[in-house]
Design a protein around this motif. Structure first.
Motif, PDB file in Angstrom:
ATOM      1  N   LYS A   1       0.826  -1.319  -0.073  1.00 31.26           N
ATOM      2  CA  LYS A   1       0.057  -0.126   0.019  1.00 31.26           C
ATOM      3  C   LYS A   1       0.803   1.285   0.054  1.00 31.26           C
ATOM      4  CE  LYS A   1      -4.347   1.817   2.289  1.00 31.26           C
ATOM      5  NZ  LYS A   1      -5.259   1.104   3.192  1.00 31.26           N
ATOM      6  N   HIS A   2       1.946   1.233   0.625  1.00 27.23           N
ATOM      7  CA  HIS A   2       2.858   2.382   0.759  1.00 27.23           C
ATOM      8  C   HIS A   2       3.469   2.806  -0.605  1.00 27.23           C
ATOM      9  CE1 HIS A   2       5.541  -0.888   1.521  1.00 27.23           C
ATOM     10  NE2 HIS A   2       6.521  -0.265   1.115  1.00 27.23           N
ATOM     11  N   ARG A   3       3.776   1.816  -1.208  1.00 26.35           N
ATOM     12  CA  ARG A   3       4.295   1.914  -2.649  1.00 26.35           C
ATOM     13  C   ARG A   3       3.439   2.645  -3.587  1.00 26.35           C
ATOM     14  NH1 ARG A   3       6.738  -3.922  -4.361  1.00 26.35           N
ATOM     15  NH2 ARG A   3       7.548  -2.558  -6.031  1.00 26.35           N
ATOM     16  N   PHE A   4       2.343   2.320  -3.371  1.00 25.05           N
ATOM     17  CA  PHE A   4       0.951   3.041  -4.238  1.00 25.05           C
ATOM     18  C   PHE A   4       0.928   4.255  -3.890  1.00 25.05           C
ATOM     19  CE2 PHE A   4       0.416  -1.401  -5.187  1.00 25.05           C
ATOM     20  CZ  PHE A   4      -0.046  -1.577  -6.595  1.00 25.05           C
ATOM     21  N   ARG A   5       1.042   4.462  -2.324  1.00 24.64           N
ATOM     22  CA  ARG A   5       0.765   5.820  -1.934  1.00 24.64           C
ATOM     23  C   ARG A   5       1.782   6.943  -2.428  1.00 24.64           C
ATOM     24  NH1 ARG A   5       0.933   4.820   3.023  1.00 24.64           N
ATOM     25  NH2 ARG A   5      -1.089   4.153   3.203  1.00 24.64           N
ATOM     26  N   ARG A   6       3.021   6.503  -2.837  1.00 23.43           N
ATOM     27  CA  ARG A   6       4.124   7.157  -3.066  1.00 23.43           C
ATOM     28  C   ARG A   6       3.910   7.840  -4.539  1.00 23.43           C
ATOM     29  NH1 ARG A   6       8.026   3.791  -0.318  1.00 23.43           N
ATOM     30  NH2 ARG A   6       8.465   2.427  -2.218  1.00 23.43           N
ATOM     31  N   ILE A   7       3.042   7.117  -5.155  1.00 20.66           N
ATOM     32  CA  ILE A   7       2.783   7.453  -6.548  1.00 20.66           C
ATOM     33  C   ILE A   7       1.201   8.119  -6.736  1.00 20.66           C
ATOM     34  CG2 ILE A   7       4.382   5.834  -7.580  1.00 20.66           C
ATOM     35  CD1 ILE A   7       2.058   4.358  -8.532  1.00 20.66           C
ATOM     36  N   GLY A   8       0.765   8.396  -5.759  1.00 17.31           N
ATOM     37  CA  GLY A   8      -0.393   9.042  -5.653  1.00 17.31           C
ATOM     38  C   GLY A   8      -1.695   8.186  -5.628  1.00 17.31           C
ATOM     39  N   THR A   9      -1.704   6.870  -5.468  1.00 14.49           N
ATOM     40  CA  THR A   9      -2.792   6.099  -5.616  1.00 14.49           C
ATOM     41  C   THR A   9      -3.189   5.661  -4.305  1.00 14.49           C
ATOM     42  OG1 THR A   9      -1.936   5.267  -7.897  1.00 14.49           O
ATOM     43  CG2 THR A   9      -3.507   3.857  -6.631  1.00 14.49           C
ATOM     44  N   GLN A  10      -4.451   5.843  -4.082  1.00 14.39           N
ATOM     45  CA  GLN A  10      -4.964   5.335  -2.628  1.00 14.39           C
ATOM     46  C   GLN A  10      -5.569   3.679  -2.849  1.00 14.39           C
ATOM     47  OE1 GLN A  10      -5.990   7.066   0.558  1.00 14.39           O
ATOM     48  NE2 GLN A  10      -6.223   4.920   1.022  1.00 14.39           N
ATOM     49  N   VAL A  11      -4.911   2.970  -2.407  1.00 15.46           N
ATOM     50  CA  VAL A  11      -5.467   1.452  -2.384  1.00 15.46           C
ATOM     51  C   VAL A  11      -6.579   1.289  -1.140  1.00 15.46           C
ATOM     52  CG1 VAL A  11      -5.022  -0.866  -2.502  1.00 15.46           C
ATOM     53  CG2 VAL A  11      -3.084   0.751  -3.295  1.00 15.46           C
ATOM     54  N   VAL A  12      -7.801   0.960  -1.762  1.00 14.83           N
ATOM     55  CA  VAL A  12      -8.812   0.750  -0.840  1.00 14.83           C
ATOM     56  C   VAL A  12      -8.753  -0.904  -0.216  1.00 14.83           C
ATOM     57  CG1 VAL A  12     -11.177   0.939  -0.118  1.00 14.83           C
ATOM     58  CG2 VAL A  12     -10.463   2.544  -1.844  1.00 14.83           C
ATOM     59  N   VAL A  13      -7.623  -0.868   0.611  1.00 17.27           N
ATOM     60  CA  VAL A  13      -7.544  -2.362   1.418  1.00 17.27           C
ATOM     61  C   VAL A  13      -7.239  -1.960   2.895  1.00 17.27           C
ATOM     62  CG1 VAL A  13      -5.254  -2.123   0.678  1.00 17.27           C
ATOM     63  CG2 VAL A  13      -6.779  -4.746   0.906  1.00 17.27           C
ATOM     64  N   SER A  14      -7.518  -3.067   3.623  1.00 18.37           N
ATOM     65  CA  SER A  14      -7.269  -2.831   5.011  1.00 18.37           C
ATOM     66  C   SER A  14      -5.838  -3.447   5.287  1.00 18.37           C
ATOM     67  CB  SER A  14      -8.394  -3.948   5.752  1.00 18.37           C
ATOM     68  OG  SER A  14      -9.433  -3.471   5.578  1.00 18.37           O
ATOM     69  N   SER A  15      -5.606  -3.203   6.561  1.00 21.60           N
ATOM     70  CA  SER A  15      -4.126  -3.679   7.014  1.00 21.60           C
ATOM     71  C   SER A  15      -4.073  -4.880   6.925  1.00 21.60           C
ATOM     72  CB  SER A  15      -4.064  -3.339   8.401  1.00 21.60           C
ATOM     73  OG  SER A  15      -4.781  -4.169   9.363  1.00 21.60           O
ATOM     74  N   PRO A  16      -2.673  -5.566   6.876  1.00 18.19           N
ATOM     75  CA  PRO A  16      -2.408  -7.123   6.560  1.00 18.19           C
ATOM     76  C   PRO A  16      -3.056  -7.687   7.712  1.00 18.19           C
ATOM     77  CG  PRO A  16      -0.401  -5.648   6.260  1.00 18.19           C
ATOM     78  CD  PRO A  16      -1.537  -4.905   6.643  1.00 18.19           C
ATOM     79  N   GLY A  17      -3.012  -7.275   8.921  1.00 18.02           N
ATOM     80  CA  GLY A  17      -3.601  -7.786  10.139  1.00 18.02           C
ATOM     81  C   GLY A  17      -5.142  -8.211   9.927  1.00 18.02           C
ATOM     82  N   VAL A  18      -5.928  -7.392   9.492  1.00 22.14           N
ATOM     83  CA  VAL A  18      -7.222  -7.552   9.175  1.00 22.14           C
ATOM     84  C   VAL A  18      -7.330  -8.617   8.016  1.00 22.14           C
ATOM     85  CG1 VAL A  18      -9.338  -6.352   8.408  1.00 22.14           C
ATOM     86  CG2 VAL A  18      -7.989  -5.151  10.262  1.00 22.14           C
ATOM     87  N   ILE A  19      -6.495  -8.189   6.893  1.00 22.92           N
ATOM     88  CA  ILE A  19      -6.698  -9.326   5.919  1.00 22.92           C
ATOM     89  C   ILE A  19      -6.545 -10.737   6.291  1.00 22.92           C
ATOM     90  CG2 ILE A  19      -5.937  -9.887   3.604  1.00 22.92           C
ATOM     91  CD1 ILE A  19      -7.495  -7.188   3.776  1.00 22.92           C
ATOM     92  N   ALA A  20      -5.400 -11.104   7.155  1.00 21.00           N
ATOM     93  CA  ALA A  20      -5.079 -12.260   7.599  1.00 21.00           C
ATOM     94  C   ALA A  20      -6.102 -13.031   8.624  1.00 21.00           C
ATOM     95  CB  ALA A  20      -3.797 -12.337   8.385  1.00 21.00           C
ATOM     96  N   LEU A  21      -6.880 -12.128   9.629  1.00 25.17           N
ATOM     97  CA  LEU A  21      -7.860 -12.338  10.374  1.00 25.17           C
ATOM     98  C   LEU A  21      -9.061 -12.935   9.640  1.00 25.17           C
ATOM     99  CD1 LEU A  21      -8.988 -10.735  13.767  1.00 25.17           C
ATOM    100  CD2 LEU A  21     -10.597 -11.698  12.057  1.00 25.17           C
ATOM    101  N   ALA A  22      -9.536 -12.011   8.543  1.00 27.82           N
ATOM    102  CA  ALA A  22     -10.616 -12.464   7.847  1.00 27.82           C
ATOM    103  C   ALA A  22     -10.315 -13.610   6.928  1.00 27.82           C
ATOM    104  CB  ALA A  22     -11.015 -11.302   7.248  1.00 27.82           C
ATOM    105  N   ALA A  23      -9.108 -13.731   6.570  1.00 29.14           N
ATOM    106  CA  ALA A  23      -9.125 -14.970   5.469  1.00 29.14           C
ATOM    107  C   ALA A  23      -8.987 -16.284   6.308  1.00 29.14           C
ATOM    108  CB  ALA A  23      -7.354 -14.626   4.820  1.00 29.14           C
TER     109      ALA A  23
END
Length: 372
Positions: free
Chosen positions: A93-115
């Motif tokens: 996500k931080h790599r996309f933020r550097r080029i001005g792109t907002q990635v609509v995705v939750s934190s890795p912790g939330v993603i791992a918990l939900a998976a």
């Protein structure tokens, strides 16, 4: 100063044509809707303003390709639609933020918990929310059945699964043993990619009784709770809601608030819940737009407009969350004509001049292509 225009990219766009239309309506001409997929014939690719063929999610070139695409197309917002890509996009996500792109995705912790369906059950228990009894081995489940702690029917499912792949409903001990062995054999093809080789990848849960609901729990881009939309499921198809009606259910709205405030997820959280004897029981969490969102949209919900406003640092439009109750909707199939062909694109391709003359880098090992 944030730009007044915004281009939005859907990754693993697949068949989610309706989402493209919702976001295009929300943009009102102030940006383009782009689609990326590894399948050049994916239906959503045809109806996007521009569509790009990208590597498969498991390719090491997937993230670099998307970064190049976002930079060249001036993508302001990226919407991820596939469970297999959520974690890697979250980490990047931080790599996309550097080029001005907002990635609509939750934190890795939330993603791992939900998976992880077992982690989801543990999380619910910690919050005092009812959840199915879960067993990691057939022997412990059989012992629970023998002692009267567990009753059929039961479900054998991948612990890290998606789209109801590999889920078996069993009604007796013989079926349970058979489904367990079959599930173990099929785990590599039915589990989410990062977990396909895990030996503890199969789960047994008791069947839940009562009425099944889907709820959309919406947080803003900072993870702050905003609202919950409630739908009573009337029919399912291939693991996805096929028919539903919106309802006013304070118990489930309260549950949505508890989940949103505890998880602090980003954007939409699609949840499967059962209501029995007036008590909600949480089954699954999906931190993305799920197959149930169109039923919220049909009743007046406008999450796309809210997300676009938040990304621009503005307040969302009035009544974006004013859903109408007792709105019954049903999905149907629709045919999309494939009338655009894929064109290879090189690094020297000039910048965009029109919605149907878009370009992207051409990687030597994982080329991207354009529909025009």
């Amino acid at each position: 100063m944030r730009s007044k225009t915004m281009n939005i990219l859907f990754t693993c766009a697949g068949r989610r044509n309706y989402l493209l239309h919702y976001f295009r309506d929300a943009l009102s001409g102030s940006g383009r809707v782009l689609a990326a997929d590894s399948n050049k014939n994916a239906a959503a690719m045809i109806e996007a303003d521009a569509a790009f063929l990208v590597p498969r999610v498991e390719s090491p070139d997937y993230i670099p390709t998307l970064l190049t695409l976002c930079e060249q197309q001036k993508v302001g917002m990226l919407i991820a639609l596939n469970d297999n890509e959520l974690f890697i996009l979250s980490e990047a996500k931080h790599r996309f933020r550097r080029i001005g792109t907002q990635v609509v995705v939750s934190s890795p912790g939330v993603i791992a918990l939900a998976a992880d369906k077992l982690a989801t059950a543990d999380f619910a228990t910690e919050l005092g929310i009812a959840t199915p009894a879960s067993y990691l081995h057939v022997d412990t489940a059989l012992k629970a059945v023998e002692q009267g702690e567990l009753c059929f029917p039961l479900f054998v499912k991948p612990r890290w699964g998606s789209a109801s792949l590999g889920v078996e409903c069993v009604n007796d001990i013989d079926e349970l043993r058979w489904a367990w062995q079959l599930g173990l054999r099929r785990l590599p093809r039915n589990s989410l990619q990062p977990y396909a080789a895990r030996e503890d990848g199969l789960l047994i849960q008791n069947a839940l009784r009562g009425q099944e609901y889907g709820i959309d729990v919406v947080n803003d881009l900072e993870g702050r709770y905003q609202t919950t939309f409630v739908k009573r499921k009337l029919g399912m198809r291939s693991g996805e809601t096929d028919q539903a009606v919106t309802e006013n259910c304070p118990e489930l709205v309260a549950l949505g608030r508890r989940l949103g405030e505890a998880l602090k997820h980003v954007g939409n959280l699609d949840c499967d819940v059962f209501m029995g004897a007036g008590k909600p029981c949480l089954l699954e969490l999906n931190p993305r737009f799920g197959g149930g969102y169109p039923f919220s949209a049909a009743a007046g919900a406008d999450v796309p407009s809210a997300l676009i406003a938040w990304a621009k640092g503005k307040a969302p439009p009035l009544h974006w969350d004013a859903i109408r109750h007792n709105v019954m909707s049903s999905k149907c199939e629709r045919i999309v004509s494939i009338n655009r062909s894929a064109t290879p694109v090189s690094e020297e391709t000039p910048s965009v001049k029109s919605p149907y003359e878009t370009t992207a880098n051409n990687f030597a090992t994982t080329p991207m292509a354009l529909f025009r």
